[in-house]
Write a protein that holds these residues in place. Structure first.
Motif, mmCIF file in Angstrom:
data_model
loop_
_atom_site.group_PDB
_atom_site.id
_atom_site.type_symbol
_atom_site.label_atom_id
_atom_site.label_comp_id
_atom_site.label_asym_id
_atom_site.label_seq_id
_atom_site.Cartn_x
_atom_site.Cartn_y
_atom_site.Cartn_z
ATOM 1 N N ASP A 248 -1.186 9.619 1.091
ATOM 2 C CA ASP A 248 -1.925 10.682 1.777
ATOM 3 C C ASP A 248 -1.520 10.852 3.236
ATOM 4 O OD1 ASP A 248 -3.566 11.405 -0.423
ATOM 5 O OD2 ASP A 248 -4.740 9.583 -0.105
ATOM 6 N N LEU A 249 -0.487 10.123 3.623
ATOM 7 C CA LEU A 249 -0.070 10.167 5.024
ATOM 8 C C LEU A 249 0.495 11.539 5.405
ATOM 9 C CD1 LEU A 249 -0.004 8.170 7.368
ATOM 10 C CD2 LEU A 249 2.267 7.476 6.641
ATOM 11 N N ASP B 78 -6.154 1.819 15.418
ATOM 12 C CA ASP B 78 -6.359 1.580 13.979
ATOM 13 C C ASP B 78 -7.292 2.670 13.448
ATOM 14 O OD1 ASP B 78 -5.052 -0.707 14.651
ATOM 15 O OD2 ASP B 78 -6.598 -2.097 14.000
ATOM 16 N N LEU B 79 -6.916 3.267 12.328
ATOM 17 C CA LEU B 79 -7.785 4.299 11.753
ATOM 18 C C LEU B 79 -8.105 3.959 10.305
ATOM 19 C CD1 LEU B 79 -9.265 6.920 12.423
ATOM 20 C CD2 LEU B 79 -7.270 8.197 11.678
ATOM 21 N N LYS C 71 -5.631 -3.128 5.589
ATOM 22 C CA LYS C 71 -6.821 -3.922 5.263
ATOM 23 C C LYS C 71 -7.834 -3.052 4.518
ATOM 24 C CE LYS C 71 -8.702 -6.709 8.552
ATOM 25 N NZ LYS C 71 -9.496 -7.050 9.765
ATOM 26 N N THR D 126 -10.431 1.799 4.075
ATOM 27 C CA THR D 126 -9.024 1.407 4.054
ATOM 28 C C THR D 126 -8.519 1.608 5.478
ATOM 29 O OG1 THR D 126 -8.816 2.156 1.773
ATOM 30 C CG2 THR D 126 -6.766 1.899 3.011
ATOM 31 N N ILE D 127 -8.088 0.522 6.129
ATOM 32 C CA ILE D 127 -7.745 0.587 7.552
ATOM 33 C C ILE D 127 -6.230 0.467 7.732
ATOM 34 C CG2 ILE D 127 -8.172 -0.400 9.850
ATOM 35 C CD1 ILE D 127 -10.874 -0.035 8.749
ATOM 36 N N ILE D 128 -5.658 1.429 8.430
ATOM 37 C CA ILE D 128 -4.222 1.373 8.759
ATOM 38 C C ILE D 128 -4.092 1.077 10.250
ATOM 39 C CG2 ILE D 128 -2.026 2.614 8.775
ATOM 40 C CD1 ILE D 128 -3.016 4.235 6.439
ATOM 41 N N PRO D 129 -3.467 -0.053 10.591
ATOM 42 C CA PRO D 129 -3.339 -0.373 12.015
ATOM 43 C C PRO D 129 -2.366 0.554 12.729
ATOM 44 C CG PRO D 129 -2.270 -2.070 10.687
ATOM 45 C CD PRO D 129 -2.890 -1.094 9.735
ATOM 46 N N PHE E 8 0.858 -1.188 0.000
ATOM 47 C CA PHE E 8 0.000 0.000 0.000
ATOM 48 C C PHE E 8 0.893 1.236 0.000
ATOM 49 C CE2 PHE E 8 -2.270 3.364 2.383
ATOM 50 C CZ PHE E 8 -3.400 3.489 1.590
#
Lengths: 204, 108
Positions: A19-20, B32-33, A33, A46-49, A15
């Protein structure tokens, strides 16, 4: 958003976190995920842990990488570790105005001040937050002891570091990260999940 | 007149409880976001980043709960990023989806 039984879950092998807000490219491997609508194929989420953990890890990785920090990178790192500009300026022995101009790209931080900044950011990261909870404090104390050992090694690296002031503008810095499976029973919804470097993604 | 006052008081109590519930969701948040497709589209358009939204979530200033259903709670957060953007962010909490999700935001 449709009911969750109408969604397919996909863990992305790669990924691009464009946009971070990092001034360089960040790739995340096997860690992000997506919930995809089975009917339309549309990505619903769109999930970023452990996003804060990721941001801090990126900052620390960049700190250890010897390429001279650009103004945008200075700003990103300061934000990532949550230090106020005035406090950071005081720690590294420059005026807040000078630091602000460096962040804006109008001035360049000297190599000595940049090394101080790198150490200050590391020290700030490894400082214990105040707590009244004895169990949490004990757990944090154990963590801090292992961090302190790491810190001494990292400080030695930074002291010996020759900051690369000139680089080819066509070379793009790429940093890669992956959730550490040994710190997380599940990749997601686990506040203890740690991010690891993926050095193979790093290109200068 | 008195009945209207009681109703208003009940509505205020409900709003307070709902806001406290949203605050408790934030306190137990795993970190988590998630981002909706709309938010990912809006970020570059508004000149904002995922970190900006993270800062708003971490500031925890819940101003309203806009949806309360068993499968989803929506609440609105307002805050200022360290870059000075003032944002209103809509967060979704769905117990079947990891963490919290940013589903909409506007620059104020």
């Amino acid at each position: 958003m449709p009911a969750t039984d109408q969604l397919k879950v996909v863990v992305l092998t790669e990924f691009d976190a464009q946009d971070l807000g990092t001034p360089f490219k960040v790739l995340l491997f096997d860690s992000v995920k997506q919930y995809v609508n089975c009917k339309s194929g549309k990505v619903e989420r769109t999930i970023i842990p452990n996003l804060r953990g990721l941001v801090q890890k990126i900052a620390l990785t960049r700190i250890i990488y010897p390429q001279k920090l650009s103004g945008q990178e200075l700003r990103f790192i300061r934000k990532a570790v949550g230090i106020q500009a005035s406090k950071l300026a005081e720690k590294i022995g420059v005026t807040p105005e000078h630091l602000s101009r460096c962040e804006a790209g109008e001035r360049v931080l000297s190599s000595g001040a940049e090394k101080c900044l790198r150490v200050a950011v590391l020290l700030n990261h490894f400082t214990l937050p105040p707590t009244d909870d004895c169990e949490v404090e004990e757990c944090l104390q154990n963590k801090i002891e292992s961090f302190q050992k790491t810190l001494l090694n990292v400080q030695a690296i930074i002291n010996e570091m020759n900051i690369i002031a000139v680089s080819d503008v066509n070379d793009q810095l790429v940093l890669g990260f992956k959730i550490d499976p040994s710190t997380s029973t599940d990749l997601f919804d686990d506040p203890d999940a740690d991010w690891l470097d993926q050095p193979s993604a790093l290109a200068a | 007149m008195r009945e209207a006052g009681v109703k208003q008081s009940q509505a205020q109590s409900h709003s307070t409880i709902a806001t406290q519930f949203a605050s408790s969701i934030l306190k137990s948040w795993s970190g988590d976001l998630g981002f909706s497709a709309k938010v990912l589209e809006l970020l570059p358009r508004y000149g904002c980043t995922m970190i900006d939204l993270l800062e708003i979530v971490e500031s925890g200033n819940v101003v309203a709960v806009t949806k309360e259903e068993p499968h989803e709670t929506l609440f609105e957060l307002v805050g200022r990023t360290s870059d000075g953007h003032r944002l209103s962010l809509t967060i979704s909490f769905n117990p079947h989806i990891d963490g919290l999700s940013a589903i909409d935001f506007v620059r104020l």
